[in-house]
Scaffold this motif. Structure first.
Motif, short mmCIF file in Angstrom:
data_model
loop_
_atom_site.label_atom_id
_atom_site.label_comp_id
_atom_site.label_asym_id
_atom_site.label_seq_id
_atom_site.Cartn_x
_atom_site.Cartn_y
_atom_site.Cartn_z
N LEU A 1 -3.54 -11.76 -1.68
CA LEU A 1 -2.44 -10.69 -2.22
C LEU A 1 -1.81 -10.09 -1.40
CD1 LEU A 1 -4.44 -11.66 -4.81
CD2 LEU A 1 -3.95 -9.35 -5.66
N ASP B 1 -2.33 0.23 -11.56
CA ASP B 1 -2.16 -1.09 -10.55
C ASP B 1 -3.25 -1.51 -10.37
OD1 ASP B 1 0.47 -1.10 -10.58
OD2 ASP B 1 0.75 0.50 -9.04
N PHE C 1 1.11 -6.98 -0.87
CA PHE C 1 1.95 -6.06 -1.67
C PHE C 1 2.82 -5.53 -0.65
CE2 PHE C 1 -2.78 -6.03 -2.83
CZ PHE C 1 -2.40 -5.53 -4.46
N VAL D 1 -4.35 -5.53 -10.57
CA VAL D 1 -4.80 -6.41 -9.74
C VAL D 1 -5.93 -7.30 -10.34
CG1 VAL D 1 -5.88 -6.50 -7.46
CG2 VAL D 1 -3.90 -5.21 -7.81
N ALA E 1 -6.55 -9.41 0.85
CA ALA E 1 -5.04 -8.48 0.52
C ALA E 1 -4.88 -7.98 1.99
CB ALA E 1 -5.63 -7.44 -0.17
N ALA F 1 -3.36 -2.19 -1.02
CA ALA F 1 -4.34 -3.21 -0.64
C ALA F 1 -5.53 -2.78 -0.46
CB ALA F 1 -3.84 -4.01 0.62
N PRO G 1 2.64 -9.43 -5.90
CA PRO G 1 2.90 -8.69 -7.03
C PRO G 1 4.01 -7.87 -7.35
CG PRO G 1 0.61 -8.46 -6.18
CD PRO G 1 1.36 -9.01 -5.24
N ALA H 1 -7.01 -1.19 -3.86
CA ALA H 1 -7.85 -2.32 -4.55
C ALA H 1 -9.04 -2.80 -4.10
CB ALA H 1 -6.65 -3.41 -4.67
N TYR I 1 4.55 -11.19 -11.17
CA TYR I 1 4.37 -11.48 -9.72
C TYR I 1 4.84 -12.78 -9.20
CZ TYR I 1 0.55 -14.08 -11.69
OH TYR I 1 -0.50 -15.22 -12.15
N TRP J 1 3.91 1.65 -5.73
CA TRP J 1 2.32 1.33 -6.22
C TRP J 1 1.89 2.57 -6.51
CZ3 TRP J 1 1.84 -3.38 -7.48
CH2 TRP J 1 2.50 -4.29 -6.94
#
Length: 386
Positions: free
Chosen positions: A137, A188, A139, A192, A212, A222, A169, A225, A119, A176
């Motif tokens: 985070l 994934d 993505f 995370v 996120a 996002a 990342p 996660a 990342y 993803w």
């Protein structure tokens, strides 16, 4: 979903010029409802005489970007509301050890089972030892690398300038695994969790301010996660996301979705072309039905009526959310499958956005830390007889 080539290109203006003095600033309300102040014009003329009054009335909950003291950070013993940002049974928090990571941008890696995942890390130039830092985070979309996302969204450049740690990342093969199928790639969500947990041992992160965002497939990652890692994320802002997991572990974080009304890939009404293997069967779900379900995961009431703030922006807000949490949608009228920015090159035939999704993201995150736990009320009952 895949972002068509060229649909997310940034303008040639520099970040410093584009965001030096934005006059269209989204603001979150102290009372909980998402109030985006729309009578503002970014760079192209016009002033709203009521702007300063409304901003002053609405900005209460956001506060400054500065984090609280390190004692409120992830893993700090005795901290109010403290919790580890991800499972880490052996390594102590960086807030305890005093470990820090030097300011700047660097490539990093973390071990996830037998896999080494990578990342891009951007750390702000602040006294990291004096306070716990918020984490975002971000993505990337399908087929991209972190550098591509940064070129059009500038999340690291803007975030670090205001005190955020920003992590972008790398998806394996540029994709993803948000549907969580072995045929797509590695887990994934585990990536995370491992990333946040490892980073929390190497620097002092604020456990109440982990956020996120992402575009298209990155937005779906996002949200996935956020649903699969309960208690980790405070808020999520997906741009052009398509699907919501069947269940979302509580407490679900605040969510503000952004979508173009003319997005052919993730249309507001749902549908669009089916995805090729290994994503087959993944079509955009109707946006309002998706948000209705998510609002239920958060504990909100029904959505209010659509509001049209300007000719370029519509807003949907859910009512009666738990204190400190919000769910809503900003719909860019005529906008396509793109990260909204007034200087971006929009998809062919789509209207140019008149707001910056990046500015919206940081305003939303600033106003939505994880709510602090309620202070126990001392009992007034008489003690039992001895």
């Amino acid at each position: 979903m895949t972002v068509p080539p060229g649909d997310r290109r940034s303008s040639r203006r520099s970040v410093a010029r584009r965001h030096r003095n934005p006059r269209w600033v989204p603001v979150t309300a102290a009372a909980g409802a998402i109030l985006i102040i729309i009578g503002l014009v970014l760079y192209f003329g016009g002033d709203d005489p009521g702007l300063q009054t409304r901003v002053g009335q609405s900005a209460g909950a956001g506060g400054a970007d500065g984090a609280g003291p390190a004692g409120t950070a992830a893993g700090t013993p005795g901290a109010t509301g403290a919790r580890p940002t991800a499972p880490s049974p052996t390594a102590p928090s960086g807030c305890v050890t005093g470990r820090t990571i030097a300011a700047g941008s660097s490539r990093q890696s973390v071990q996830v089972g037998a896999d080494t995942r990578t990342y891009q890390l951007a750390v702000p130039a602040v006294d990291a030892g004096a306070r716990a830092l918020p984490l975002v985070l971000a993505f990337h979309a399908f087929g991209e690398a972190p550098a591509a996302l940064e070129r059009y969204a500038h999340l690291a450049a803007i975030g670090t300038r205001t005190g955020y740690v920003v992590v972008t990342p790398d998806g394996v093969n540029g994709r993803w695994n948000f549907p969580r199928r072995a045929t797509i790639g590695p887990d994934d969500v585990a990536f995370v969790a491992a990333l946040i947990g490892d980073l929390g041992t190497r620097m002092c992160l604020d456990s109440r301010r982990v956020f996120a965002t992402g575009l298209a497939d990155g937005a779906d990652m996002a949200v996935t996660a956020a649903c699969e890692l309960p208690g980790i994320f405070a808020a999520v802002m997906p741009v052009a996301f398509a699907v919501l997991p069947a269940s979302c572990s509580g407490p679900a974080p605040s969510l503000l979705a952004i979508n173009g009304t003319s997005d052919p890939v993730t249309p507001l009404e749902g549908g669009g072309a089916d995805r090729p293997a290994p994503f087959e069967g993944t079509q955009a779900q109707p946006m309002q039905a998706r948000l209705d379900r998510y609002a239920g995961f958060v504990g909100c009431g029904p959505a209010s009526a659509w509001m049209r703030d300007t000719t370029a922006l519509r807003r949907l807000v859910f009512t009666s959310c738990p204190a400190g949490r919000d769910v809503g949608l900003l719909a860019s009228v005529g906008g396509g499958h793109v990260w909204p920015d007034p200087d971006a090159d929009p998809p062919k035939g789509a209207a140019r956005a008149q707001f910056s999704a990046t500015e919206v993201a940081f305003a939303f995150f600033r106003g939505h830390p994880t709510p602090a736990p309620a202070t126990p009320v001392p009992s007034t009952a008489a003690p039992p007889p001895r």
